[in-house]
Design a protein around this motif. Structure first.
Motif: not given
Length: 512
Positions: A430-431, A449, A503, A506
Protein backbone atom coordinates in the motif's frame (compact mmCIF):
# COMPACT_ATOMS: atom_id res chain seq x y z
CA UNK A 1 -28.57 30.16 25.34
CA UNK A 2 -32.21 31.20 24.90
CA UNK A 3 -34.72 30.92 27.70
CA UNK A 4 -35.73 27.32 28.26
CA UNK A 5 -39.38 26.47 27.74
CA UNK A 6 -40.98 25.56 31.10
CA UNK A 7 -41.68 21.90 31.62
CA UNK A 8 -45.26 20.78 31.07
CA UNK A 9 -47.28 20.03 34.13
CA UNK A 10 -48.58 16.54 34.63
CA UNK A 11 -52.26 16.11 33.97
CA UNK A 12 -54.59 15.16 36.79
CA UNK A 13 -54.87 11.72 35.24
CA UNK A 14 -51.29 11.05 36.30
CA UNK A 15 -50.17 10.47 32.72
CA UNK A 16 -46.44 11.14 32.22
CA UNK A 17 -45.90 14.14 29.97
CA UNK A 18 -43.12 14.38 27.42
CA UNK A 19 -40.75 17.34 27.39
CA UNK A 20 -41.53 20.04 24.78
CA UNK A 21 -39.59 19.63 21.51
CA UNK A 22 -37.42 22.67 22.23
CA UNK A 23 -36.40 21.22 25.59
CA UNK A 24 -35.76 17.78 24.10
CA UNK A 25 -33.28 19.30 21.65
CA UNK A 26 -31.47 21.17 24.41
CA UNK A 27 -31.23 18.33 26.90
CA UNK A 28 -30.24 15.83 24.21
CA UNK A 29 -27.42 18.18 23.22
CA UNK A 30 -26.35 18.61 26.84
CA UNK A 31 -26.03 14.85 27.38
CA UNK A 32 -24.89 13.86 23.90
CA UNK A 33 -21.63 12.36 25.19
CA UNK A 34 -23.34 9.99 27.65
CA UNK A 35 -21.95 6.48 27.35
CA UNK A 36 -24.87 4.23 28.26
CA UNK A 37 -22.72 1.14 27.87
CA UNK A 38 -20.21 2.44 30.37
CA UNK A 39 -20.15 2.27 34.13
CA UNK A 40 -21.17 4.96 36.64
CA UNK A 41 -23.98 6.51 34.63
CA UNK A 42 -25.02 8.82 37.45
CA UNK A 43 -21.42 10.04 37.76
CA UNK A 44 -21.35 10.85 34.03
CA UNK A 45 -24.66 12.70 34.33
CA UNK A 46 -23.44 14.73 37.31
CA UNK A 47 -20.25 15.71 35.52
CA UNK A 48 -22.17 16.87 32.46
CA UNK A 49 -24.54 18.98 34.54
CA UNK A 50 -21.68 20.54 36.52
CA UNK A 51 -19.81 21.36 33.30
CA UNK A 52 -22.94 22.99 31.83
CA UNK A 53 -23.41 25.04 34.99
CA UNK A 54 -19.81 26.21 35.08
CA UNK A 55 -19.69 27.25 31.43
CA UNK A 56 -23.02 29.06 31.62
CA UNK A 57 -25.20 26.78 29.52
CA UNK A 58 -27.35 26.21 32.61
CA UNK A 59 -27.80 29.70 34.11
CA UNK A 60 -28.90 30.44 37.65
CA UNK A 61 -32.52 29.53 38.30
CA UNK A 62 -33.08 27.18 35.36
CA UNK A 63 -35.45 24.39 36.25
CA UNK A 64 -34.15 20.89 35.63
CA UNK A 65 -36.35 18.20 34.05
CA UNK A 66 -38.12 15.95 36.52
CA UNK A 67 -36.27 12.77 37.35
CA UNK A 68 -38.94 10.81 35.47
CA UNK A 69 -38.73 12.96 32.33
CA UNK A 70 -34.93 13.01 32.21
CA UNK A 71 -34.74 9.25 32.83
CA UNK A 72 -37.14 8.66 29.92
CA UNK A 73 -35.18 11.02 27.68
CA UNK A 74 -31.80 9.47 28.47
CA UNK A 75 -33.15 5.91 28.60
CA UNK A 76 -31.71 5.26 32.05
CA UNK A 77 -33.34 4.28 35.32
CA UNK A 78 -35.12 6.94 37.34
CA UNK A 79 -33.05 6.04 40.41
CA UNK A 80 -29.91 7.00 38.47
CA UNK A 81 -31.29 10.53 37.92
CA UNK A 82 -32.55 10.84 41.50
CA UNK A 83 -29.13 9.92 42.91
CA UNK A 84 -27.39 12.35 40.56
CA UNK A 85 -29.75 15.20 41.47
CA UNK A 86 -29.44 14.60 45.21
CA UNK A 87 -25.64 14.57 45.00
CA UNK A 88 -25.73 17.87 43.13
CA UNK A 89 -28.01 19.32 45.80
CA UNK A 90 -25.53 18.24 48.47
CA UNK A 91 -22.76 19.98 46.49
CA UNK A 92 -24.86 23.17 46.12
CA UNK A 93 -25.02 22.98 42.33
CA UNK A 94 -28.80 22.39 42.46
CA UNK A 95 -31.51 23.33 44.94
CA UNK A 96 -34.64 21.28 45.57
CA UNK A 97 -37.93 23.10 46.07
CA UNK A 98 -40.88 21.17 47.45
CA UNK A 99 -43.57 20.46 44.83
CA UNK A 100 -41.59 22.46 42.26
CA UNK A 101 -38.54 20.37 41.37
CA UNK A 102 -34.81 20.99 41.03
CA UNK A 103 -33.27 24.30 40.02
CA UNK A 104 -29.74 25.47 39.19
CA UNK A 105 -28.12 27.18 42.18
CA UNK A 106 -24.73 27.87 43.76
CA UNK A 107 -21.71 28.45 41.53
CA UNK A 108 -23.55 30.09 38.61
CA UNK A 109 -24.67 32.86 40.97
CA UNK A 110 -21.13 34.22 40.98
CA UNK A 111 -20.95 33.97 37.21
CA UNK A 112 -24.27 35.79 36.80
CA UNK A 113 -23.18 38.55 39.18
CA UNK A 114 -20.11 39.19 37.06
CA UNK A 115 -22.19 39.26 33.89
CA UNK A 116 -24.86 41.55 35.40
CA UNK A 117 -22.17 44.01 36.52
CA UNK A 118 -20.90 44.16 32.97
CA UNK A 119 -17.35 43.41 34.12
CA UNK A 120 -15.04 41.01 32.29
CA UNK A 121 -14.35 37.70 33.98
CA UNK A 122 -11.09 37.51 35.89
CA UNK A 123 -8.30 36.32 33.64
CA UNK A 124 -10.02 37.23 30.36
CA UNK A 125 -7.32 39.83 29.55
CA UNK A 126 -4.70 37.50 28.09
CA UNK A 127 -2.09 40.22 27.56
CA UNK A 128 -2.08 40.94 31.29
CA UNK A 129 -0.96 37.38 31.98
CA UNK A 130 1.40 37.08 29.03
CA UNK A 131 3.61 39.80 30.49
CA UNK A 132 3.92 37.87 33.75
CA UNK A 133 4.78 34.41 32.40
CA UNK A 134 8.37 33.32 33.00
CA UNK A 135 8.00 30.89 30.08
CA UNK A 136 5.33 29.85 27.60
CA UNK A 137 5.23 26.02 27.47
CA UNK A 138 1.98 26.19 25.50
CA UNK A 139 4.05 27.60 22.61
CA UNK A 140 6.36 24.58 22.43
CA UNK A 141 6.15 22.22 19.48
CA UNK A 142 4.50 19.08 20.86
CA UNK A 143 3.15 15.81 19.54
CA UNK A 144 -0.56 16.35 18.96
CA UNK A 145 -2.94 13.39 19.04
CA UNK A 146 -6.74 13.63 18.91
CA UNK A 147 -8.17 13.03 22.37
CA UNK A 148 -11.01 11.10 20.73
CA UNK A 149 -8.65 8.83 18.79
CA UNK A 150 -10.70 5.79 19.78
CA UNK A 151 -13.60 7.14 17.73
CA UNK A 152 -11.55 6.84 14.52
CA UNK A 153 -11.73 3.49 12.71
CA UNK A 154 -7.99 3.37 11.90
CA UNK A 155 -5.88 4.87 14.74
CA UNK A 156 -2.25 4.18 13.75
CA UNK A 157 -0.90 6.14 16.71
CA UNK A 158 1.92 5.31 19.06
CA UNK A 159 1.85 5.12 22.83
CA UNK A 160 -1.84 4.39 23.23
CA UNK A 161 -3.44 1.03 23.91
CA UNK A 162 -6.06 -1.26 22.49
CA UNK A 163 -8.76 -1.54 25.19
CA UNK A 164 -9.43 -5.14 24.14
CA UNK A 165 -5.94 -6.06 25.37
CA UNK A 166 -6.28 -4.55 28.84
CA UNK A 167 -6.37 -7.29 31.52
CA UNK A 168 -9.63 -6.05 33.00
CA UNK A 169 -10.47 -8.99 35.25
CA UNK A 170 -6.93 -9.34 36.59
CA UNK A 171 -6.69 -5.61 37.28
CA UNK A 172 -10.06 -5.69 39.06
CA UNK A 173 -8.86 -8.55 41.25
CA UNK A 174 -5.77 -6.55 42.18
CA UNK A 175 -7.82 -3.40 42.82
CA UNK A 176 -10.27 -5.30 45.05
CA UNK A 177 -7.38 -6.79 46.99
CA UNK A 178 -5.92 -3.29 47.46
CA UNK A 179 -9.22 -2.19 49.03
CA UNK A 180 -9.09 -4.67 51.88
CA UNK A 181 -8.74 -3.09 55.32
CA UNK A 182 -5.13 -4.25 55.87
CA UNK A 183 -4.09 -2.96 52.45
CA UNK A 184 -5.83 0.38 52.98
CA UNK A 185 -3.85 0.76 56.18
CA UNK A 186 -0.71 0.30 54.08
CA UNK A 187 -1.40 2.84 51.34
CA UNK A 188 -3.68 5.45 52.95
CA UNK A 189 -0.86 7.01 54.98
CA UNK A 190 1.45 9.78 53.79
CA UNK A 191 4.85 8.39 52.84
CA UNK A 192 6.38 11.91 52.62
CA UNK A 193 9.04 11.17 49.98
CA UNK A 194 8.78 7.36 50.03
CA UNK A 195 7.16 4.77 47.76
CA UNK A 196 5.21 1.59 48.29
CA UNK A 197 7.88 -0.93 49.38
CA UNK A 198 5.80 -3.75 47.86
CA UNK A 199 5.99 -2.20 44.39
CA UNK A 200 9.70 -1.46 44.71
CA UNK A 201 10.22 -5.12 45.64
CA UNK A 202 8.22 -6.31 42.61
CA UNK A 203 10.30 -4.10 40.35
CA UNK A 204 13.45 -5.59 41.85
CA UNK A 205 12.25 -9.19 41.55
CA UNK A 206 10.13 -9.36 38.41
CA UNK A 207 10.36 -6.25 36.22
CA UNK A 208 13.96 -5.08 36.16
CA UNK A 209 15.55 -8.56 35.93
CA UNK A 210 13.71 -9.01 32.61
CA UNK A 211 15.95 -6.21 31.35
CA UNK A 212 19.09 -7.56 32.99
CA UNK A 213 19.08 -4.89 35.70
CA UNK A 214 19.75 -5.50 39.37
CA UNK A 215 19.16 -2.66 41.80
CA UNK A 216 18.83 -2.07 45.52
CA UNK A 217 15.67 -0.52 46.92
CA UNK A 218 17.51 2.76 47.56
CA UNK A 219 18.38 2.90 43.85
CA UNK A 220 14.74 2.96 42.62
CA UNK A 221 12.12 5.71 42.75
CA UNK A 222 8.55 5.77 41.37
CA UNK A 223 7.32 8.64 39.20
CA UNK A 224 4.05 9.67 37.60
CA UNK A 225 5.06 8.30 34.23
CA UNK A 226 8.43 8.31 32.48
CA UNK A 227 8.04 11.94 31.44
CA UNK A 228 7.86 12.99 35.09
CA UNK A 229 11.12 11.13 35.63
CA UNK A 230 12.77 13.06 32.78
CA UNK A 231 11.60 16.37 34.23
CA UNK A 232 12.99 15.56 37.68
CA UNK A 233 16.35 14.46 36.24
CA UNK A 234 16.59 17.59 34.11
CA UNK A 235 15.75 19.82 37.06
CA UNK A 236 18.41 18.12 39.17
CA UNK A 237 21.27 18.26 36.67
CA UNK A 238 20.64 21.03 34.12
CA UNK A 239 21.42 24.74 34.53
CA UNK A 240 21.22 27.64 32.09
CA UNK A 241 24.23 26.73 29.94
CA UNK A 242 24.50 22.96 30.42
CA UNK A 243 25.17 21.26 27.05
CA UNK A 244 22.51 18.54 26.81
CA UNK A 245 22.67 16.15 23.85
CA UNK A 246 19.32 15.31 22.26
CA UNK A 247 18.78 12.69 19.58
CA UNK A 248 17.65 14.40 16.38
CA UNK A 249 15.05 13.39 15.39
CA UNK A 250 14.01 12.58 18.92
CA UNK A 251 11.32 12.72 21.58
CA UNK A 252 9.79 16.24 21.49
CA UNK A 253 8.74 16.32 25.15
CA UNK A 254 12.26 15.49 26.32
CA UNK A 255 13.63 18.20 24.02
CA UNK A 256 11.14 20.70 25.48
CA UNK A 257 11.94 19.72 29.07
CA UNK A 258 15.67 20.26 28.56
CA UNK A 259 15.03 23.40 26.52
CA UNK A 260 13.17 25.01 29.42
CA UNK A 261 16.29 24.75 31.58
CA UNK A 262 19.18 25.33 29.17
CA UNK A 263 19.73 27.25 25.97
CA UNK A 264 22.31 24.67 24.95
CA UNK A 265 20.30 21.69 23.68
CA UNK A 266 22.62 20.01 21.18
CA UNK A 267 21.22 17.94 18.27
CA UNK A 268 22.88 14.52 18.06
CA UNK A 269 23.08 12.61 14.80
CA UNK A 270 21.17 9.35 14.24
CA UNK A 271 22.04 6.56 11.84
CA UNK A 272 20.81 2.99 11.27
CA UNK A 273 22.28 2.02 14.67
CA UNK A 274 20.80 4.89 16.63
CA UNK A 275 22.76 7.66 18.36
CA UNK A 276 26.19 8.39 16.84
CA UNK A 277 28.79 9.06 19.58
CA UNK A 278 30.81 11.57 17.55
CA UNK A 279 32.72 14.70 18.54
CA UNK A 280 29.46 16.62 19.04
CA UNK A 281 28.33 14.00 21.55
CA UNK A 282 31.69 14.20 23.33
CA UNK A 283 31.12 17.89 24.15
CA UNK A 284 27.89 17.20 26.08
CA UNK A 285 27.49 16.97 29.84
CA UNK A 286 24.29 14.94 29.60
CA UNK A 287 22.74 13.03 26.71
CA UNK A 288 19.25 11.64 26.25
CA UNK A 289 19.33 8.19 24.64
CA UNK A 290 16.68 5.71 23.43
CA UNK A 291 18.95 2.76 22.74
CA UNK A 292 16.43 -0.08 22.58
CA UNK A 293 14.15 1.59 20.03
CA UNK A 294 15.19 5.04 18.94
CA UNK A 295 12.34 7.53 19.14
CA UNK A 296 10.90 7.99 16.55
CA UNK A 297 12.88 6.02 13.93
CA UNK A 298 12.47 2.71 15.84
CA UNK A 299 16.00 1.54 15.02
CA UNK A 300 17.90 -0.44 17.63
CA UNK A 301 21.41 0.37 18.79
CA UNK A 302 23.86 -2.45 18.18
CA UNK A 303 25.72 -4.04 21.09
CA UNK A 304 29.01 -2.64 19.77
CA UNK A 305 27.56 0.88 19.57
CA UNK A 306 26.20 0.58 23.12
CA UNK A 307 29.61 -0.37 24.46
CA UNK A 308 31.25 2.44 22.52
CA UNK A 309 28.74 4.93 23.91
CA UNK A 310 29.47 3.81 27.48
CA UNK A 311 33.21 3.95 26.89
CA UNK A 312 33.08 7.52 25.64
CA UNK A 313 30.63 8.53 28.38
CA UNK A 314 33.09 7.32 31.00
CA UNK A 315 36.09 8.98 29.34
CA UNK A 316 34.30 12.32 28.87
CA UNK A 317 32.26 12.18 32.11
CA UNK A 318 28.94 12.32 30.23
CA UNK A 319 25.78 11.35 32.08
CA UNK A 320 23.48 9.20 29.93
CA UNK A 321 19.73 9.38 30.47
CA UNK A 322 18.42 6.10 29.07
CA UNK A 323 14.70 6.12 28.26
CA UNK A 324 13.77 2.45 27.89
CA UNK A 325 10.16 3.34 27.10
CA UNK A 326 9.08 0.09 25.40
CA UNK A 327 11.23 -2.47 27.22
CA UNK A 328 10.86 -5.04 24.45
CA UNK A 329 7.11 -5.54 24.42
CA UNK A 330 7.53 -7.84 21.43
CA UNK A 331 10.32 -10.40 21.97
CA UNK A 332 10.89 -11.12 18.27
CA UNK A 333 14.58 -11.80 18.79
CA UNK A 334 16.91 -12.03 21.76
CA UNK A 335 16.78 -8.66 23.48
CA UNK A 336 19.87 -6.50 23.47
CA UNK A 337 20.79 -5.39 27.00
CA UNK A 338 19.92 -1.82 27.96
CA UNK A 339 22.80 0.53 28.65
CA UNK A 340 22.07 0.35 32.38
CA UNK A 341 22.73 -3.41 32.45
CA UNK A 342 26.13 -2.88 30.78
CA UNK A 343 27.14 0.13 32.88
CA UNK A 344 29.81 -0.49 35.53
CA UNK A 345 30.86 3.16 35.95
CA UNK A 346 27.55 4.73 37.06
CA UNK A 347 27.23 6.69 33.83
CA UNK A 348 23.55 5.81 33.23
CA UNK A 349 20.29 7.00 34.75
CA UNK A 350 17.59 4.54 33.67
CA UNK A 351 13.99 5.61 33.08
CA UNK A 352 11.31 2.93 32.72
CA UNK A 353 7.53 2.70 32.61
CA UNK A 354 4.77 0.30 33.54
CA UNK A 355 2.24 2.41 31.65
CA UNK A 356 3.35 1.38 28.16
CA UNK A 357 2.75 -2.29 28.93
CA UNK A 358 -0.60 -1.72 30.66
CA UNK A 359 -2.28 1.59 29.84
CA UNK A 360 -0.79 5.10 29.50
CA UNK A 361 -3.45 6.58 31.78
CA UNK A 362 -2.01 4.69 34.76
CA UNK A 363 1.00 7.06 34.78
CA UNK A 364 3.42 4.72 36.53
CA UNK A 365 7.09 5.24 35.77
CA UNK A 366 10.34 4.82 37.65
CA UNK A 367 14.00 5.81 37.79
CA UNK A 368 16.92 3.51 38.51
CA UNK A 369 20.07 5.40 39.49
CA UNK A 370 22.88 5.44 42.07
CA UNK A 371 21.60 5.91 45.62
CA UNK A 372 22.90 9.51 46.00
CA UNK A 373 20.98 10.52 42.86
CA UNK A 374 17.78 8.81 44.03
CA UNK A 375 18.08 10.57 47.39
CA UNK A 376 18.14 13.99 45.72
CA UNK A 377 15.40 13.02 43.26
CA UNK A 378 13.17 12.02 46.18
CA UNK A 379 13.77 15.34 47.89
CA UNK A 380 12.95 17.18 44.65
CA UNK A 381 9.86 15.08 44.02
CA UNK A 382 8.64 15.82 47.55
CA UNK A 383 8.61 19.52 46.74
CA UNK A 384 6.46 18.86 43.66
CA UNK A 385 3.93 16.22 44.78
CA UNK A 386 5.45 14.24 47.67
CA UNK A 387 4.92 10.83 46.03
CA UNK A 388 2.73 9.20 43.37
CA UNK A 389 -0.61 7.90 44.72
CA UNK A 390 0.06 4.90 46.95
CA UNK A 391 -3.22 3.19 46.14
CA UNK A 392 -2.19 2.95 42.48
CA UNK A 393 1.23 1.73 43.50
CA UNK A 394 -0.27 -1.00 45.68
CA UNK A 395 -2.65 -2.17 42.93
CA UNK A 396 0.30 -2.42 40.54
CA UNK A 397 2.35 -4.30 43.15
CA UNK A 398 -0.45 -6.83 43.64
CA UNK A 399 -0.97 -7.13 39.88
CA UNK A 400 2.70 -8.00 39.38
CA UNK A 401 2.93 -10.18 42.47
CA UNK A 402 -0.10 -12.29 41.51
CA UNK A 403 1.55 -13.17 38.21
CA UNK A 404 -0.83 -11.10 36.10
CA UNK A 405 1.88 -8.83 34.72
CA UNK A 406 3.89 -11.68 33.25
CA UNK A 407 0.87 -13.35 31.64
CA UNK A 408 -0.35 -9.98 30.32
CA UNK A 409 3.00 -9.33 28.62
CA UNK A 410 2.84 -12.74 26.98
CA UNK A 411 -0.65 -12.05 25.63
CA UNK A 412 0.24 -8.56 24.39
CA UNK A 413 3.42 -9.86 22.75
CA UNK A 414 1.46 -12.43 20.72
CA UNK A 415 -1.03 -9.86 19.46
CA UNK A 416 1.52 -7.16 18.67
CA UNK A 417 3.76 -9.61 16.84
CA UNK A 418 0.80 -10.65 14.69
CA UNK A 419 0.16 -7.01 13.84
CA UNK A 420 3.81 -6.34 13.05
CA UNK A 421 3.94 -9.29 10.65
CA UNK A 422 0.74 -8.09 9.00
CA UNK A 423 2.16 -4.61 8.50
CA UNK A 424 5.41 -6.05 7.16
CA UNK A 425 3.31 -7.49 4.33
CA UNK A 426 1.00 -4.51 3.91
CA UNK A 427 3.55 -1.69 3.75
CA UNK A 428 5.11 -2.69 0.40
CA UNK A 429 1.65 -3.27 -1.03
CA UNK A 430 0.00 0.00 0.00
CA UNK A 431 2.99 2.37 0.32
CA UNK A 432 5.22 1.23 -2.58
CA UNK A 433 6.93 4.61 -2.99
CA UNK A 434 7.86 4.97 0.67
CA UNK A 435 10.60 3.50 2.85
CA UNK A 436 10.43 2.61 6.52
CA UNK A 437 12.36 1.39 9.53
CA UNK A 438 11.37 -0.71 12.53
CA UNK A 439 13.70 -2.73 14.72
CA UNK A 440 12.51 -6.03 16.17
CA UNK A 441 10.44 -5.42 19.28
CA UNK A 442 9.27 -1.93 18.38
CA UNK A 443 5.57 -1.02 18.17
CA UNK A 444 5.91 1.60 15.45
CA UNK A 445 7.30 2.17 11.97
CA UNK A 446 9.07 5.34 10.85
CA UNK A 447 7.86 5.95 7.33
CA UNK A 448 9.68 8.22 4.84
CA UNK A 449 7.64 9.51 1.93
CA UNK A 450 9.13 10.93 -1.28
CA UNK A 451 10.95 14.26 -0.81
CA UNK A 452 8.60 17.20 -0.97
CA UNK A 453 5.76 15.42 0.81
CA UNK A 454 4.20 17.43 3.63
CA UNK A 455 3.01 14.81 6.10
CA UNK A 456 1.15 17.42 8.17
CA UNK A 457 -1.18 17.96 5.22
CA UNK A 458 -1.13 14.23 4.54
CA UNK A 459 -2.21 13.52 8.13
CA UNK A 460 -5.11 15.97 7.84
CA UNK A 461 -6.36 14.31 4.67
CA UNK A 462 -5.97 10.85 6.21
CA UNK A 463 -7.80 11.88 9.36
CA UNK A 464 -10.74 13.10 7.29
CA UNK A 465 -11.03 9.51 6.06
CA UNK A 466 -10.72 7.95 9.51
CA UNK A 467 -6.97 7.25 9.54
CA UNK A 468 -4.80 8.77 12.29
CA UNK A 469 -1.02 9.00 11.81
CA UNK A 470 1.63 11.23 13.41
CA UNK A 471 3.42 13.77 11.17
CA UNK A 472 7.19 13.72 11.52
CA UNK A 473 8.14 17.41 11.56
CA UNK A 474 7.68 17.77 15.33
CA UNK A 475 10.38 15.19 16.06
CA UNK A 476 13.25 17.25 14.60
CA UNK A 477 14.81 20.42 15.93
CA UNK A 478 14.59 21.75 12.37
CA UNK A 479 11.12 20.62 11.36
CA UNK A 480 11.80 20.68 7.61
CA UNK A 481 14.28 17.82 8.08
CA UNK A 482 11.54 15.25 8.76
CA UNK A 483 8.51 16.94 7.23
CA UNK A 484 8.30 14.11 4.69
CA UNK A 485 8.16 11.42 7.42
CA UNK A 486 5.47 10.10 9.74
CA UNK A 487 5.19 7.63 12.59
CA UNK A 488 2.89 4.64 12.16
CA UNK A 489 2.03 2.94 15.45
CA UNK A 490 0.09 -0.29 15.82
CA UNK A 491 -0.47 -0.82 19.55
CA UNK A 492 -3.79 1.02 19.48
CA UNK A 493 -5.45 -0.33 16.33
CA UNK A 494 -7.34 -3.63 16.28
CA UNK A 495 -5.76 -6.32 14.15
CA UNK A 496 -8.81 -6.69 11.92
CA UNK A 497 -8.68 -2.98 11.03
CA UNK A 498 -5.08 -2.88 9.88
CA UNK A 499 -5.63 -3.99 6.30
CA UNK A 500 -8.58 -1.68 5.49
CA UNK A 501 -6.77 1.12 7.31
CA UNK A 502 -3.60 0.62 5.28
CA UNK A 503 -5.60 0.45 2.08
CA UNK A 504 -7.22 3.80 2.94
CA UNK A 505 -3.87 5.35 3.94
CA UNK A 506 -2.31 4.11 0.72
CA UNK A 507 -5.03 5.87 -1.28
CA UNK A 508 -4.39 9.13 0.57
CA UNK A 509 -0.60 8.92 0.05
CA UNK A 510 -1.16 8.17 -3.65
CA UNK A 511 -3.44 11.19 -3.92
CA UNK A 512 -6.56 9.19 -4.75
Amino acid sequence: MGKLVPLRRREATGQVNVLPPSDILFWNSLFQGLDRSGAFLQLQIRQMIVTAIEDGRLPLGVRMPSSRDLAALLKVSRNTIVIAYEQLVDQNFLVSRERSGYFVAGLPKQIEQVRSNGLPAAGSDESRWTERFALRPSQFRNIIKPLDWQSYPYPFIFGQFDPSLFPTNDWRESARAALSVPEINNWARDMIDGDDPALIEQLQCQVLPRRGIRARSDEIMMTIGAQHALYLIAKLFVVADTPVGMEDPGYPDARNIFGMLTSNVVPLRIDEQGLVPDEVFERCRLAYVTASHQCPTAVSMSLERRRELLRIAKARDILLIEDDYESELIPEVSSLPPLMSLDVDQSVLYVGSLSKALAPGLRLGYVVAPAPVIRELRALRRLMLRHPPLNNQRVAALFIGLGHYRSHLQQVARVLLERAKLLDRMLPQFLPNCSWTRAAGSTNYWVSCPEGTDTTQLAEKARARGVVIEPGDVFSMHEAATRHCFRLGFSSIRTDRIEPGMECLGSVVAGR
